[in-house]
Motif scaffolding. Structure first.
Motif, mmCIF file in Angstrom:
data_model
loop_
_atom_site.group_PDB
_atom_site.id
_atom_site.type_symbol
_atom_site.label_atom_id
_atom_site.label_comp_id
_atom_site.label_asym_id
_atom_site.label_seq_id
_atom_site.Cartn_x
_atom_site.Cartn_y
_atom_site.Cartn_z
ATOM 1 N N LEU A 184 -100.451 -24.357 -9.654
ATOM 2 C CA LEU A 184 -100.017 -23.102 -10.276
ATOM 3 C C LEU A 184 -101.178 -22.125 -10.430
ATOM 4 O O LEU A 184 -100.978 -20.918 -10.426
ATOM 5 C CB LEU A 184 -99.417 -23.416 -11.653
ATOM 6 C CG LEU A 184 -98.508 -22.364 -12.258
ATOM 7 C CD1 LEU A 184 -97.310 -22.124 -11.389
ATOM 8 C CD2 LEU A 184 -98.068 -22.784 -13.647
ATOM 9 N N TYR A 195 -98.652 -38.191 -27.355
ATOM 10 C CA TYR A 195 -99.342 -36.905 -27.271
ATOM 11 C C TYR A 195 -99.795 -36.451 -28.662
ATOM 12 O O TYR A 195 -100.921 -35.996 -28.850
ATOM 13 C CB TYR A 195 -98.412 -35.870 -26.648
ATOM 14 C CG TYR A 195 -98.986 -34.486 -26.541
ATOM 15 C CD1 TYR A 195 -99.916 -34.182 -25.548
ATOM 16 C CD2 TYR A 195 -98.612 -33.478 -27.416
ATOM 17 C CE1 TYR A 195 -100.452 -32.913 -25.442
ATOM 18 C CE2 TYR A 195 -99.140 -32.213 -27.313
ATOM 19 C CZ TYR A 195 -100.059 -31.930 -26.333
ATOM 20 O OH TYR A 195 -100.588 -30.668 -26.233
ATOM 21 N N ASN A 206 -103.156 -38.140 -28.060
ATOM 22 C CA ASN A 206 -103.377 -37.352 -26.843
ATOM 23 C C ASN A 206 -103.813 -38.262 -25.689
ATOM 24 O O ASN A 206 -104.550 -37.857 -24.797
ATOM 25 C CB ASN A 206 -104.415 -36.260 -27.099
ATOM 26 C CG ASN A 206 -104.344 -35.152 -26.077
ATOM 27 O OD1 ASN A 206 -103.306 -34.934 -25.459
ATOM 28 N ND2 ASN A 206 -105.449 -34.467 -25.853
ATOM 29 N N GLY A 207 -103.386 -39.496 -25.742
ATOM 30 C CA GLY A 207 -103.719 -40.441 -24.657
ATOM 31 C C GLY A 207 -105.039 -41.160 -24.862
ATOM 32 O O GLY A 207 -105.376 -42.065 -24.119
ATOM 33 N N LYS A 256 -108.532 -43.164 -21.969
ATOM 34 C CA LYS A 256 -107.142 -43.186 -21.512
ATOM 35 C C LYS A 256 -106.416 -44.375 -22.128
ATOM 36 O O LYS A 256 -105.410 -44.826 -21.588
ATOM 37 C CB LYS A 256 -107.114 -43.340 -19.991
ATOM 38 C CG LYS A 256 -107.438 -42.081 -19.225
ATOM 39 C CD LYS A 256 -107.208 -42.317 -17.756
ATOM 40 C CE LYS A 256 -107.143 -40.983 -17.040
ATOM 41 N NZ LYS A 256 -106.398 -41.032 -15.817
ATOM 42 N N GLU A 260 -102.740 -43.690 -22.842
ATOM 43 C CA GLU A 260 -102.012 -42.763 -21.968
ATOM 44 C C GLU A 260 -100.850 -43.473 -21.282
ATOM 45 O O GLU A 260 -101.026 -44.501 -20.646
ATOM 46 C CB GLU A 260 -102.947 -42.163 -20.921
ATOM 47 C CG GLU A 260 -102.268 -41.043 -20.148
ATOM 48 C CD GLU A 260 -103.211 -40.364 -19.175
ATOM 49 O OE1 GLU A 260 -103.853 -39.400 -19.573
ATOM 50 O OE2 GLU A 260 -103.287 -40.830 -18.027
ATOM 51 N N TYR A 312 -97.045 -35.140 -17.856
ATOM 52 C CA TYR A 312 -97.126 -33.874 -18.586
ATOM 53 C C TYR A 312 -98.479 -33.198 -18.356
ATOM 54 O O TYR A 312 -98.557 -32.002 -18.083
ATOM 55 C CB TYR A 312 -96.902 -34.125 -20.082
ATOM 56 C CG TYR A 312 -97.200 -32.910 -20.932
ATOM 57 C CD1 TYR A 312 -96.297 -31.857 -21.023
ATOM 58 C CD2 TYR A 312 -98.411 -32.797 -21.610
ATOM 59 C CE1 TYR A 312 -96.580 -30.735 -21.766
ATOM 60 C CE2 TYR A 312 -98.699 -31.671 -22.362
ATOM 61 C CZ TYR A 312 -97.792 -30.646 -22.452
ATOM 62 O OH TYR A 312 -98.085 -29.522 -23.181
ATOM 63 N N ARG A 313 -99.516 -33.995 -18.461
ATOM 64 C CA ARG A 313 -100.857 -33.420 -18.331
ATOM 65 C C ARG A 313 -101.120 -32.952 -16.897
ATOM 66 O O ARG A 313 -101.761 -31.928 -16.683
ATOM 67 C CB ARG A 313 -101.908 -34.433 -18.766
ATOM 68 C CG ARG A 313 -101.686 -34.867 -20.208
ATOM 69 C CD ARG A 313 -102.749 -35.797 -20.672
ATOM 70 N NE ARG A 313 -103.930 -35.037 -21.018
ATOM 71 C CZ ARG A 313 -105.094 -35.573 -21.331
ATOM 72 N NH1 ARG A 313 -105.237 -36.868 -21.325
ATOM 73 N NH2 ARG A 313 -106.109 -34.826 -21.643
ATOM 74 N N THR A 314 -100.629 -33.725 -15.927
ATOM 75 C CA THR A 314 -100.824 -33.305 -14.540
ATOM 76 C C THR A 314 -100.086 -32.003 -14.266
ATOM 77 O O THR A 314 -100.602 -31.103 -13.602
ATOM 78 C CB THR A 314 -100.318 -34.408 -13.575
ATOM 79 O OG1 THR A 314 -100.904 -35.653 -13.945
ATOM 80 C CG2 THR A 314 -100.665 -34.089 -12.137
ATOM 81 N N PHE A 346 -98.655 -29.774 -16.689
ATOM 82 C CA PHE A 346 -98.765 -28.637 -17.593
ATOM 83 C C PHE A 346 -100.132 -28.461 -18.243
ATOM 84 O O PHE A 346 -100.317 -27.572 -19.068
ATOM 85 C CB PHE A 346 -97.670 -28.717 -18.659
ATOM 86 C CG PHE A 346 -96.307 -28.583 -18.057
ATOM 87 C CD1 PHE A 346 -95.842 -27.362 -17.612
ATOM 88 C CD2 PHE A 346 -95.502 -29.694 -17.869
ATOM 89 C CE1 PHE A 346 -94.609 -27.238 -17.021
ATOM 90 C CE2 PHE A 346 -94.260 -29.595 -17.280
ATOM 91 C CZ PHE A 346 -93.806 -28.357 -16.851
ATOM 92 N N GLU A 347 -101.053 -29.317 -17.906
ATOM 93 C CA GLU A 347 -102.431 -29.067 -18.341
ATOM 94 C C GLU A 347 -103.327 -28.841 -17.126
ATOM 95 O O GLU A 347 -104.203 -27.996 -17.156
ATOM 96 C CB GLU A 347 -102.947 -30.224 -19.201
ATOM 97 C CG GLU A 347 -102.334 -30.209 -20.601
ATOM 98 C CD GLU A 347 -102.940 -31.230 -21.540
ATOM 99 O OE1 GLU A 347 -103.992 -31.810 -21.225
ATOM 100 O OE2 GLU A 347 -102.339 -31.452 -22.614
ATOM 101 N N ALA A 348 -103.091 -29.633 -16.050
ATOM 102 C CA ALA A 348 -103.862 -29.410 -14.825
ATOM 103 C C ALA A 348 -103.109 -28.496 -13.864
ATOM 104 O O ALA A 348 -103.691 -28.011 -12.901
ATOM 105 C CB ALA A 348 -104.166 -30.734 -14.143
ATOM 106 N N PHE A 349 -101.834 -28.284 -14.102
ATOM 107 C CA PHE A 349 -100.990 -27.388 -13.297
ATOM 108 C C PHE A 349 -100.901 -27.801 -11.826
ATOM 109 O O PHE A 349 -100.720 -26.972 -10.957
ATOM 110 C CB PHE A 349 -101.460 -25.937 -13.435
ATOM 111 C CG PHE A 349 -101.455 -25.467 -14.856
ATOM 112 C CD1 PHE A 349 -100.278 -25.112 -15.482
ATOM 113 C CD2 PHE A 349 -102.631 -25.424 -15.581
ATOM 114 C CE1 PHE A 349 -100.262 -24.717 -16.801
ATOM 115 C CE2 PHE A 349 -102.627 -25.027 -16.911
ATOM 116 C CZ PHE A 349 -101.438 -24.666 -17.520
ATOM 117 N N GLN A 350 -101.048 -29.099 -11.561
ATOM 118 C CA GLN A 350 -100.877 -29.604 -10.193
ATOM 119 C C GLN A 350 -99.399 -29.954 -10.013
ATOM 120 O O GLN A 350 -98.986 -31.093 -10.222
ATOM 121 C CB GLN A 350 -101.725 -30.859 -9.983
ATOM 122 C CG GLN A 350 -103.212 -30.600 -10.050
ATOM 123 C CD GLN A 350 -103.987 -31.905 -10.093
ATOM 124 O OE1 GLN A 350 -103.617 -32.836 -10.791
ATOM 125 N NE2 GLN A 350 -105.064 -31.971 -9.345
#
Lengths: 335, 532
Positions: free
Chosen positions: A75, A267, A271-272, A276, A279, A286-288, A290-294
């Motif tokens: 993104l 979360y 937060n994992g 980790k 996690e 979610y993190r991939t 909406f946090e890393a946007f991949q």
């Protein structure tokens, strides 16, 4: 015979005090509507709205997700998405970190569902056998409270409860063990601490399912068992379990799927972390996304997660049906 | 130590009167003479009144000319950081001051609203909206590192043409702020953001403890040097001396600990507070020109910096590895720690001072820490081989950026607002309410350092390259995620070798940059074994 004729005469007439039969009949449909009512397409017509809803909100996003899983798409990148075939899936396969997360999620799932089931069934049986207990209904209502609380609230509560400085858990830990614990920051304690909260939260659900399962057992059979003075273990094995197992298995199935995709609780609590250590696959997803946007990587992981959830469901249903069909086959052979 | 009883209604009345005076001055509704009279009646300092007077004409000049938007009404939404006072301050000033300014001088009506998201969810909120080409958020208070991602997708307006057409916006900012909040790519002249709030790391000290004679004597006897009492004395303190100070105040039996800082895995918390240990000891984190990370991040220098950072955990209360911004405010104001490394923008909150009220007004009387018991100073320096002290800490703060999908009218309102924001009067008011300005003019204003308790440390740290930003890259989010995991794993003992954590972070980041074609350098074969 005359009596029978009299009875038959009365079939078409309305009982005393009720309006005539013609006024109770459904109103006659007009031509077009009547034709539709008679048509074999009528059920489809009735189902259309929900099918459209299902198509728009389930099928299309699912297909979109599937398509996206074959692309490298970020993104935050100015570059256009690039078709990479199964590369995203290969990355998942080759990622030791992701396998670690998957293993941790399965551990979480088995432990939480297992503990919640054991506790739920135990408490459910106790409640079932304590119908004369004063305040039973109130106790049950209180017991179900954790289940109806939103995970965001539970996560926040327990972050505070576990807090090393002012948390209640550490107040008692200090009184009992003479020291405090960093429950959510310690690499060895964080995972069990999260599991404990999940079990606390979802044991009531298994109690509910157990009570529902026990409610489905025919009273006559239980009374017969009581007359025969069958011990409790045999009553459970030969009467309660055969009748209640479907509902119980349904509860376990729902909990398994739910535990597999646990995200919000972890979360909020850790937060994992640490590292980790807590996690789960859901949080990783979610993190991939909406946090890393991949979005490509997240989509492929979502597809894998979906397949795993489908596999679990299939296995449960297969086991349930297999035993059912075997029991039927045995009954048939016996006859 | 005295605790002043807050008289909220009186304070609010005074704040309102102050804002009204400023508004009148800005729109030219009050003469200079009346300005002085009313300012004095309100008890404003001479510097505040002088600032208003000096720039009185400038406001009128800016206000001259008829806006093509006259007669219209606009609803503008600002997306900012939830629970972050500087973000809220920007919106408060937009509503209280810019709206009447626009009405009276530009002839249009503007209504501002604010939507907030926590730090770790701000970009997610912005990105999903901007991805759909929405103008839901007209102005966004972004975190500085996001500029790369926002600019790369052309989600925000490039500012160079806007500044060309609006010379009032050609403002001289502190170089650190310009590099951190405005420029992308690094080293270029392309500008994308205006500094909304500058921020640097500062050291918050429980001066009520430090000033006690018994403590001072005991410390001197135990350590052979005096417990620092003033800003200047703290300026000379190095990280090893700071460790001694922390050790001295670590008294678990009294529920008192030497320090705490951000070690949390959330967002960029641990990264921002571990980097100073690397930057100040000669470490680097990447080469922005080539995108090389491996071999630059995972070095012995940085490994030693990580060890040093982790060694401070022994002086922190239990649970410190989960400490982020709000936890530090809580743990410091509850009196559990003697010192705290925290963002200077949180000065009022860290001092338990009521926001927007007269400096010194206690916010929560139940808490033992009060404004007059806190000293805000530069964080410790790192002794170099030549004996000098070096401080290179991480830059905080946020820029404003303008949504590229705004209508032309909305963009014009946003530009008008930016012009208003950087008027000296507005900057003075921003500072009066505790905000950290970034313009050279505001920082150099007479009396600036005394205006707020945290301003001196903030100014000290934002000048002379004592603070720096990192990673203006579109891949910021992914790189940060990997690094936070690695750093968190190390401080929580999931991995015990700092080099292992650094190598994992470096290899993952190198792969991310290579995959996104931001770097031509592939991770080496050694990365195959890099794991946490």
């Amino acid at each position: 015979m005359a009596q029978l004729e009299t009875q038959l005469d009365g079939v078409g007439s309305a009982p005393a005090g009720l309006p005539p039969a013609e006024t109770l009949a459904p109103p006659r449909l007009r031509g077009g509507l009547r034709a539709l009512d008679d048509s074999r397409f009528f059920p489809i017509f009735l189902l259309t709205p929900i099918l459209i809803f299902f198509l728009v909100w389930n099928v299309i996003p699912l297909l979109w997700l599937l398509g996206l899983s074959f692309y490298r798409y970020k993104l935050t990148s100015s570059r256009a998405e690039k078709y990479v075939g199964f590369e995203n899936f290969r990355d998942i396969y080759e990622s030791s970190a992701l396998w670690g997360t998957l293993g941790r999620t399965l551990t979480f799932m088995v432990t939480t569902v297992g503990l919640a089931t054991v506790l739920g069934v135990g408490l459910g049986l106790l409640f079932w056998g304590s119908t004369r207990m004063p305040g039973r209904r109130l106790a049950l209502t209180m017991l179900f409270t954790p289940m109806v609380l939103p995970p965001i609230a539970v996560g926040t509560f327990y972050r505070l409860i576990y807090d090393p400085t002012f948390g209640v858990a550490n107040y008692y830990a200090d009184r009992i063990f003479g020291r405090t614990f960093d429950f959510l920051g310690d690499k060895d304690l964080a995972f069990p601490a999260v599991i404990a909260v999940d079990v606390w939260m979802w044991t009531p659900f298994m109690i509910l399912m157990t009570l529902a399962a026990l409610g489905s057992v025919p009273k006559a059979e239980l009374e017969a068992a009581e007359v025969d003075r069958l011990p409790w273990s045999k009553r459970l094995r030969y009467i309660v379990l055969p009748h209640g197992k479907f509902i119980l298995m349904l509860g376990i199935l729902l909990r398994t799927i739910d535990a597999f995709k646990t995200t919000d609780l972890v979360y909020l609590m850790t937060n994992g972390g640490p590292g980790k250590q807590t996690e789960t696959v859901g949080l990783n997803l979610y993190r991939t996304g909406f946090e890393a946007f991949q979005m490509g990587d997240a989509s492929s992981l979502a597809v894998v997660t979906l397949l795993i959830a489908v596999a679990f469901t299939s296995i449960y249903l297969y086991v349930l049906n297999f035993r059912e069909s075997r029991a039927q086959a045995q009954t048939g052979a016996g006859a | 130590m005295t605790t002043r009883t807050p008289d909220r209604s009186q304070d609010e009345d005074q704040a309102r009167a102050h804002a009204a005076l400023l508004r009148d001055a800005v729109v030219g509704r009050v003469s200079r003479r009346d300005l002085v009279k009313r300012g004095a009646a309100l008890g404003l300092g001479a510097s505040a009144i002088a600032g208003m007077l000096l720039n009185y004409g400038a406001a009128k000049t800016a206000a001259q000319g008829t806006s093509p938007l006259a007669g219209q009404t606009f609803d503008m939404k600002i997306l900012g950081i939830e629970g972050w006072p500087p973000s809220q301050l920007g919106v408060d000033l937009a509503t209280e001051l810019f709206a009447p300014f626009a009405q009276q001088t530009l002839g249009y009506t503007v209504n501002f609203s604010f939507e907030g998201a926590p730090f770790d969810q701000l970009f997610q909120r912005a990105a999903t909206s901007l991805q759909s080409q929405s103008n839901e958020y007209n102005i966004i208070i972004s975190d500085s590192q996001w500029i790369g991602a926002l600019a790369a997708r052309n989600w925000i307006l490039p500012l160079n043409p806007i500044i060309e057409q609006n010379p009032e916006l050609s403002i001289e900012f502190e170089p650190t702020a310009r590099a951190g909040y405005q420029v992308y790519p690094d080293g270029s002249d392309q500008l994308w953001g205006f500094p909304q709030e500058g921020d640097t790391i500062a050291l918050f000290v429980r001066q009520d403890l430090f000033s006690q004679q018994a403590e001072r004597d005991a410390f001197q006897a135990a350590n052979g040097f005096a417990l620092p009492q003033t800003f200047e004395e703290w300026e000379q303190i190095d990280i090893d001396q700071y460790a001694q100070i922390c050790a001295f105040f670590t008294r678990p039996d009294q529920n008192l600990f030497g320090m705490s800082t951000q070690w949390s895995k959330v967002y960029d918390y641990i990264t921002c507070y571990l980097y100073p240990f690397m930057f100040s000891t000669g470490g680097e984190v990447w080469d922005p020109a080539t995108g090389q990370v491996e071999g630059i991040l995972n070095t012995e220098t940085n490994a030693a910096a990580m060890e040093k950072n982790k060694s401070f955990l022994q002086y922190a209360p239990s649970g410190a590895t989960n400490h982020g911004i709000p936890e530090l405010v809580d743990v410091f104001t509850s009196g559990s720690i003697a010192t705290c490394l925290q963002w200077s923008a949180l000065g009022p909150q860290m001092m338990n001072q009521q926001a927007g009220a007269e400096p010194g007004t206690v916010a929560d009387p139940a808490r033992p820490v009060t404004p007059d018991g806190v000293l805000i100073v530069p964080p410790p320096g790192f002794r170099q081989a030549d004996g000098t002290l070096r401080r290179t800490y991480t830059l905080g703060g946020q820029p404003w950026v303008i949504n590229a999908y705004n209508t032309p009218e909305q963009t014009q309102v946003a530009i008008d607002f930016m012009k208003f924001w950087y008027l000296p009067e507005t900057q003075a008011e921003f500072a009066a309410r505790g905000g950290n300005p970034c313009t050279i003019e505001a920082l150099a204003a007479p009396g600036f350092e005394e205006q707020q308790p945290h301003f001196r440390a903030y100014k000290y740290m934002i000048q002379n390259e004592r603070s720096r930003d990192f990673w203006h890259s579109p891949s910021y989010a992914e790189m940060l995620l990997a690094q936070q995991e690695a750093f968190s794993a190390y401080v929580t003992d999931v991995v015990t070798d700092p080099m292992q954590a650094l190598t994992y972070a470096a290899c993952t980041q190198q792969q991310i940059l290579f995959d996104s074609e931001e770097s031509e350098i592939e991770p080496s074969d050694a990365c195959a074994d890099a794991t946490l």
